[in-house]
Design a protein around this motif. Structure first.
Motif, short mmCIF file in Angstrom:
data_model
loop_
_atom_site.label_atom_id
_atom_site.label_comp_id
_atom_site.label_asym_id
_atom_site.label_seq_id
_atom_site.Cartn_x
_atom_site.Cartn_y
_atom_site.Cartn_z
N ALA A 50 10.92 0.56 -21.36
CA ALA A 50 11.33 -0.53 -21.45
C ALA A 50 12.19 -1.07 -20.61
O ALA A 50 12.24 -2.02 -19.81
CB ALA A 50 12.05 -0.77 -23.11
N ILE A 51 13.10 0.03 -20.18
CA ILE A 51 14.27 -0.38 -19.24
C ILE A 51 13.70 -0.41 -17.92
O ILE A 51 13.96 -1.26 -17.18
CB ILE A 51 15.19 0.86 -19.40
N VAL A 52 12.90 0.54 -17.42
CA VAL A 52 11.85 0.34 -16.06
C VAL A 52 10.99 -0.83 -16.11
O VAL A 52 11.30 -1.67 -15.05
CB VAL A 52 11.17 1.73 -16.10
N LEU A 53 10.44 -1.37 -17.31
CA LEU A 53 9.64 -2.56 -17.05
C LEU A 53 10.36 -3.62 -16.92
O LEU A 53 9.87 -4.66 -16.13
CB LEU A 53 8.68 -2.53 -18.66
N GLY A 54 11.43 -3.87 -17.46
CA GLY A 54 12.47 -4.88 -17.20
C GLY A 54 12.95 -5.28 -15.82
O GLY A 54 13.60 -6.28 -15.61
N ARG A 55 12.81 -4.16 -14.97
CA ARG A 55 13.27 -4.05 -13.64
C ARG A 55 12.51 -4.15 -12.46
O ARG A 55 12.70 -4.65 -11.30
CB ARG A 55 14.21 -3.12 -13.41
N VAL A 56 11.24 -3.51 -12.63
CA VAL A 56 10.39 -3.48 -11.28
C VAL A 56 8.87 -3.91 -11.76
O VAL A 56 8.43 -4.42 -13.14
CB VAL A 56 10.19 -1.91 -11.11
N PRO A 57 8.28 -4.25 -10.70
CA PRO A 57 6.87 -4.66 -10.88
C PRO A 57 6.19 -3.58 -11.68
O PRO A 57 6.18 -2.47 -11.69
CB PRO A 57 6.06 -4.66 -9.46
N ARG A 58 5.24 -4.05 -12.60
CA ARG A 58 4.55 -3.23 -13.49
C ARG A 58 3.72 -2.21 -12.93
O ARG A 58 3.52 -1.19 -13.56
CB ARG A 58 3.31 -4.26 -14.42
N ARG A 59 3.05 -2.49 -11.65
CA ARG A 59 2.46 -1.25 -11.12
C ARG A 59 3.21 -0.26 -10.80
O ARG A 59 2.56 1.06 -10.61
CB ARG A 59 1.63 -2.03 -9.61
N ASP A 60 4.54 -0.26 -10.61
CA ASP A 60 5.48 0.75 -10.46
C ASP A 60 5.93 1.61 -11.43
O ASP A 60 6.61 2.60 -11.67
CB ASP A 60 6.47 0.41 -9.59
N VAL A 61 5.71 1.00 -12.81
CA VAL A 61 6.34 1.39 -14.01
C VAL A 61 6.03 2.80 -14.54
O VAL A 61 7.08 3.65 -14.77
CB VAL A 61 6.25 0.24 -15.30
N ASP A 62 4.94 3.00 -14.70
CA ASP A 62 4.62 4.38 -15.00
C ASP A 62 5.07 5.58 -14.21
O ASP A 62 5.40 6.61 -14.60
CB ASP A 62 3.05 4.76 -15.32
N ASP A 63 4.95 5.38 -12.62
CA ASP A 63 5.44 6.42 -12.02
C ASP A 63 6.97 6.81 -11.90
O ASP A 63 7.50 7.63 -12.00
CB ASP A 63 5.10 5.98 -10.34
N GLU A 121 -2.98 -12.85 -20.86
CA GLU A 121 -2.32 -12.11 -19.86
C GLU A 121 -1.24 -13.02 -19.21
O GLU A 121 0.17 -12.24 -18.86
CB GLU A 121 -3.41 -11.10 -19.20
N ALA A 122 -1.61 -14.11 -18.54
CA ALA A 122 -0.73 -14.49 -17.61
C ALA A 122 0.46 -15.18 -18.49
O ALA A 122 1.51 -14.98 -17.86
CB ALA A 122 -1.62 -15.91 -17.09
N ASP A 123 0.24 -15.54 -19.74
CA ASP A 123 1.48 -15.97 -20.41
C ASP A 123 2.38 -14.84 -20.87
O ASP A 123 3.67 -14.94 -20.58
CB ASP A 123 0.80 -16.37 -21.78
N THR A 124 1.69 -13.75 -21.02
CA THR A 124 2.58 -12.40 -21.17
C THR A 124 3.36 -12.08 -20.11
O THR A 124 4.50 -11.91 -19.90
CB THR A 124 1.77 -11.13 -21.72
N PHE A 125 2.76 -12.18 -18.75
CA PHE A 125 3.49 -11.96 -17.58
C PHE A 125 4.75 -13.00 -17.39
O PHE A 125 5.73 -12.76 -16.94
CB PHE A 125 2.73 -11.94 -16.33
N ALA A 126 4.23 -14.32 -17.83
CA ALA A 126 5.41 -15.21 -17.51
C ALA A 126 6.43 -15.17 -18.45
O ALA A 126 7.66 -15.21 -18.08
CB ALA A 126 4.82 -16.53 -17.96
N VAL A 127 6.48 -14.71 -19.56
CA VAL A 127 7.42 -14.18 -20.80
C VAL A 127 8.08 -13.16 -20.17
O VAL A 127 9.42 -13.11 -20.12
CB VAL A 127 6.79 -14.08 -21.99
N LEU A 128 7.48 -11.95 -19.50
CA LEU A 128 8.03 -10.87 -19.04
C LEU A 128 9.03 -11.21 -18.24
O LEU A 128 10.15 -10.80 -17.63
CB LEU A 128 7.15 -9.90 -18.39
#
Length: 187
Positions: A50-63, A121-128
């Protein structure tokens, strides 16, 4: 070899038994016990995500989540107070994302109005994106609750915040999110 206790799920990290169980687990990890580390990972991965997702692009989160745990594993002997593990790990996550953003090259984002894609999915990204603009305390607790599905009690245990602080952060964060989404929808 020291016996590793399971976390005290009935009393949590805030109880003396919970703090002692966490301390024993951290000592085991410092001694190289991979199973103890796997338990810590399982208990704290949603908070870090959650902390990482709130700060970086989704493509980088898992790494980056993996990087945070590798860093924690390598530096666990530096942790002076095992009861502070959640806050210490959250700080590593925040610092790692800050370092990543400093080092990453600017990338061109595709426009939102490209054809195709799932509207949900687009709405989800907008909320994020709206959540990412909230103050850190609200952003982190909201993502732990809304994305990771953690209860207020779990957020408090993992992050080191008091249950009252978590309730306040969630309440204020949701209020701010609603206001921003209403304003965003009126554009």
């Amino acid at each position: 070899m020291e016996r590793v206790l399971e976390p005290d799920r009935t009393h949590g990290v805030f109880s003396p038994a919970g703090r002692e169980a966490l301390a024993v687990t951290i000592r085991a990890v410092a001694g190289g016990d991979e199973q103890a580390f796997a338990r810590l990972y399982g208990d704290y991965v949603r908070m870090v995500h959650a902390i990482v997702l709130g700060r970086v692009p989704r493509r980088d989160v898992d790494d980056l989540v993996q990087d945070v745990f590798v860093t924690a594993y390598m530096r666990i002997r530096e942790l002076r107070d095992p009861a502070a593990f959640g806050g210490w790990l959250a700080t590593i996550a925040r610092n790692r994302t800050t370092d990543h953003l400093r080092q990453s090259r600017d990338q061109l984002e595709l426009p939102d109005d490209l054809p195709g894609g799932d509207p949900i999915e687009a709405d989800t990204f907008a909320v994020l994106e709206v959540i990412r603009k909230l103050p850190e305390a609200y952003r982190d607790t909201l993502l732990m609750r809304l994305v990771e599905g953690m209860s207020g009690h779990e957020i408090a245990e993992r992050s080191g915040l008091t249950p009252a602080s978590v309730r306040v952060n969630l309440h204020r964060g949701m209020k701010m999110l609603r206001e921003k989404l209403e304003w965003h929808g009126n554009e």
